[in-house]
Each structure stands twice: as structure tokens, then as C-alpha cells.
Design a protein around this motif. Structure first.
Motif, PDB file in Angstrom:
ATOM      1  N   THR A 152       0.108   2.888  -6.748  1.00  0.00           N
ATOM      2  CA  THR A 152      -1.205   2.267  -6.923  1.00  0.00           C
ATOM      3  C   THR A 152      -1.842   1.953  -5.584  1.00  0.00           C
ATOM      4  O   THR A 152      -3.030   2.209  -5.365  1.00  0.00           O
ATOM      5  CB  THR A 152      -1.086   0.987  -7.770  1.00  0.00           C
ATOM      6  OG1 THR A 152      -0.566   1.327  -9.058  1.00  0.00           O
ATOM      7  CG2 THR A 152      -2.439   0.319  -7.940  1.00  0.00           C
ATOM      8  N   GLY A 153      -1.063   1.409  -4.665  1.00  0.00           N
ATOM      9  CA  GLY A 153      -1.592   1.072  -3.344  1.00  0.00           C
ATOM     10  C   GLY A 153      -2.132   2.275  -2.601  1.00  0.00           C
ATOM     11  O   GLY A 153      -3.205   2.214  -1.976  1.00  0.00           O
ATOM     12  N   GLU A 156       0.802  -1.226   0.000  1.00  0.00           N
ATOM     13  CA  GLU A 156       0.000   0.000   0.000  1.00  0.00           C
ATOM     14  C   GLU A 156       0.833   1.273   0.000  1.00  0.00           C
ATOM     15  O   GLU A 156       0.307   2.361  -0.207  1.00  0.00           O
ATOM     16  CB  GLU A 156      -0.943   0.028   1.205  1.00  0.00           C
ATOM     17  CG  GLU A 156      -0.269   0.225   2.544  1.00  0.00           C
ATOM     18  CD  GLU A 156      -1.281   0.519   3.652  1.00  0.00           C
ATOM     19  OE1 GLU A 156      -0.904   1.219   4.600  1.00  0.00           O
ATOM     20  OE2 GLU A 156      -2.429   0.052   3.570  1.00  0.00           O
ATOM     21  N   CYS A 198      -0.212  -4.940  -4.744  1.00  0.00           N
ATOM     22  CA  CYS A 198       0.368  -3.779  -5.429  1.00  0.00           C
ATOM     23  C   CYS A 198       1.881  -3.912  -5.330  1.00  0.00           C
ATOM     24  O   CYS A 198       2.552  -3.160  -4.611  1.00  0.00           O
ATOM     25  CB  CYS A 198      -0.129  -2.481  -4.794  1.00  0.00           C
ATOM     26  SG  CYS A 198      -1.917  -2.307  -4.832  1.00  0.00           S
ATOM     27  N   ALA A 215      -2.587  -6.408  -8.991  1.00  0.00           N
ATOM     28  CA  ALA A 215      -2.428  -5.214  -9.831  1.00  0.00           C
ATOM     29  C   ALA A 215      -1.147  -5.256 -10.660  1.00  0.00           C
ATOM     30  O   ALA A 215      -0.915  -4.353 -11.465  1.00  0.00           O
ATOM     31  CB  ALA A 215      -2.440  -3.961  -8.959  1.00  0.00           C
ATOM     32  N   SER A 216      -0.312  -6.263 -10.481  1.00  0.00           N
ATOM     33  CA  SER A 216       0.905  -6.394 -11.289  1.00  0.00           C
ATOM     34  C   SER A 216       0.587  -7.087 -12.609  1.00  0.00           C
ATOM     35  O   SER A 216      -0.558  -7.469 -12.871  1.00  0.00           O
ATOM     36  CB  SER A 216       1.966  -7.198 -10.527  1.00  0.00           C
ATOM     37  OG  SER A 216       1.740  -8.591 -10.662  1.00  0.00           O
ATOM     38  N   ALA A 248      -5.280   1.356 -13.391  1.00  0.00           N
ATOM     39  CA  ALA A 248      -4.631   0.794 -12.192  1.00  0.00           C
ATOM     40  C   ALA A 248      -5.601   0.767 -11.018  1.00  0.00           C
ATOM     41  O   ALA A 248      -6.406  -0.147 -10.890  1.00  0.00           O
ATOM     42  CB  ALA A 248      -3.366   1.578 -11.853  1.00  0.00           C
ATOM     43  N   SER A 249      -5.555   1.785 -10.148  1.00  0.00           N
ATOM     44  CA  SER A 249      -6.298   1.730  -8.889  1.00  0.00           C
ATOM     45  C   SER A 249      -7.812   1.742  -9.095  1.00  0.00           C
ATOM     46  O   SER A 249      -8.552   1.063  -8.371  1.00  0.00           O
ATOM     47  CB  SER A 249      -5.889   2.893  -7.983  1.00  0.00           C
ATOM     48  OG  SER A 249      -6.189   4.137  -8.568  1.00  0.00           O
TER      49      SER A 249
END
Length: 302
Positions: free
Chosen positions: A13-14, A9, A56, A79-80, A282-283
Motif C-alpha cells: 500500500t505504501g 512506505e 501503512c 490504512a490499517s 487501499a492506496s
């Protein structure tokens, strides 16, 4: 209330995912003290406590984390780019196909799409499915992204003034988004991809030039509109909406992606996607997928 652990996080992105989830009454964030965020026992305890974990992390670390949590009931959003073409993982582009939302909602493992790939696949997949682009067609993809997509080191280069205002990279055709573009756009040929980075923090334009060969700008636009007729966050715009200029930062802070077709039927055309590389790229996509997985409103927090 869904318990959610963001593994990694502290990254770009996190942090954005955490901001989007902050204050939601239906989410309980599982946290690790920053001093213990790399402690295997603390992380495993967080995975065990969570209903959904969002990875993330760099690709290798994401693979390790997925294996680390394999014997736990926690559901995972990665998310990778580690699992975007992996068996057993649902591809987290909710608007891509008619059954995508249902597959994401039911999945134990979901892989978030890449930012460049989101734009390219959003443009190409419907046109391949409609027979307007042949899977084997020779294609090129050109794109520009804000520097936030390059991670901490690139962000630091731009903030200190070391980076140039604009550069093209990954011209050896080994960019990590290419395999998912080929797989999820249902291509049999491999596009030539030329990504670039500009001196702006976030935002993105993805372009696919086409020799039309009997296709028309209006026909391509109509096919995209038909495909995304019920889409939550994909909008198909007319070329006239842009007054001759497509701006990569136009959707910053949103989870939308805008698609359009430009050109002249006799001279050729360009398929164009605009999105926030940290939003729908992404997020935002991660939170949209989380909402589907926990049965919340798809657009909550977006």
C-alpha cells in the motif's frame, strides 16, 4: 505545499501511495533513509516535520504510531484496520454519507476503510438507510480478492507457486473487516462472511445474496443510484452491463467502485461490488482522503 510522511512506505500500500503522489507539485514527501525506517527518533522527526502522516503498517504498529504522534500537530490517515471503529477517528469513505467529505476534510485522524468492507458497506449502507434492508436482517457476504491483499508472505506464496489457485479462508467468522461492516453499514446483526483469494494480483468482487421478499432488482438499483448520485468514484451499473460475467480485475489501476444488482424478482438477487483492492480498497482511498484533508481536488492523482 503539503508535507506528507508515509510510515511504512516499503509495503504494498505504501509503495502505491508513493507512486500516486510522485511528481505532484503540491506534495513534499518526507522521507527516512531505509536504514533508519524503524529508528524511533528518525520516525518522530518525520512525524514532526509532516502535515499529514499516512500509516501503512500492521494494526499493532499503527496503534503505536498513532500514540507516538499524539502530542504532535500532524494529521494522520491510518490504512490499517486498527482505528476503523475507534472513537475520534473519521471513517474515510468519502461517498458514504452526505457529510462524509466535510468530516474527512476537517478531521485530525482518518481511518481508511478495508477493501472487503468498502464493497460490502457501499452496497449495504444505502439500502439500510432507505429501509430496504433491515439492520437485523440475516445476511451473507461472499468475496474474492487478488492475493496482493494478503501482504508480503501471501504474495511470495503465489509468486513461488506454493499457493493454490483459489482458496476460501477466515471461516471462523473473526475476519477483521466484520466489525467495521457492522458499524458503518448500521447493522445490528452480524453477517456471515466468506472471503477468498484467487491467483490474480489485484482486483475484488464482493457479493451479498438476498431473498428479495417483495423487494425488486430495479428498486434496489434505483436506491443505490439515488444515494450515489453525486459520488466521485462510486458508480451504479445495470446488470446488463456485465453480459453475465462479473470480473474482479475489471477496475484494476483505478479508484472506482462499481455497484450492481443482479437476479430475478421471484427467485432472489445478488448485490455486487467490483473494485481494485489496492485502489479504492487501499492506496486510492488514502490519496482521496489526503486530497480532501489538504484542500486539493478530490480526484488529483487518481
Amino acid at each position: 505545499m503539503a508535507r506528507v510522511f508515509i510510515d511504512g512506505e516499503a509495503g504494498t500500500t505504501g509503495l502505491q501511495i508513493r507512486e500516486r503522489l510522485a511528481g505532484r507539485s503540491d506534495i513534499d514527501l518526507v522521507r527516512i533513509d531505509s536504514a533508519h525506517r524503524k529508528d524511533p527518533e528518525a520516525r518522530r522527526a518525520a512525524f514532526a516535520e509532516a502535515d499529514v502522516a499516512i500509516l501503512c503498517l500492521p494494526d499493532a504498529a499503527a496503534r503505536e504510531a498513532a500514540a507516538f504522534a499524539a502530542d504532535l500537530p500532524v494529521r494522520i490517515i491510518d490504512a490499517s484496520s486498527a482505528h476503523r471503529v475507534a472513537e475520534g477517528w473519521a471513517y474515510g469513505f468519502a461517498e458514504l454519507t452526505a457529510d462524509a467529505r466535510a468530516r474527512i476534510a476537517a478531521a485530525q485522524r482518518v481511518s481508511n476503510p478495508g477493501c472487503y468492507a468498502t464493497g460490502a458497506i457501499a452496497l449495504l449502507a444505502p439500502l439500510v438507510a432507505a429501509g430496504l434492508i433491515a439492520p437485523e436482517e440475516d445476511l451473507t457476504i461472499n468475496a474474492v480478492s487478488g492475493y496482493s491483499g494478503g501482504g508480503k508472505e501471501l504474495i511470495a506464496e503465489f509468486k513461488t507457486g506454493e499457493a493454490p489457485d483459489f482458496f476460501v479462508y477466515a471461516l471462523g467468522q473473526s475476519h477483521k473487516h466484520l466489525p467495521e461492516i457492522v458499524a458503518h453499514a448500521r447493522l445490528t446483526g452480524r453477517p456471515v462472511f466468506a472471503p477468498s483469494v484467487g491467483r490474480f494480483a489485484q482486483g475484488m468482487v464482493v457479493q451479498v445474496p438476498l431473498h428479495l421478499h417483495g423487494r425488486t432488482v430495479a428498486g434496489l438499483t434505483d436506491a443505490l443510484r439515488a444515494h450515489y448520485d453525486a459520488a466521485s468514484f462510486v458508480r451504479v451499473r445495470g446488470a446488463g452491463d456485465y453480459a453475465g460475467r462479473v470480473v474482479p480485475t475489471a477496475l484494476n489501476g483505478s479508484n472506482f467502485i462499481d455497484l450492481s444488482v443482479h437476479g430475478d424478482d421471484a427467485r432472489g438477487g445478488v448485490l455486487v461490488a467490483v473494485l481494485d483492492n489496492l485502489g479504492k480498497g487501499a492506496s486510492g482511498a488514502a490519496v482521496q482522503n489526503l486530497n480532501l484533508m489538504i484542500g486539493a481536488d478530490e480526484g488529483l492523482g487518481l
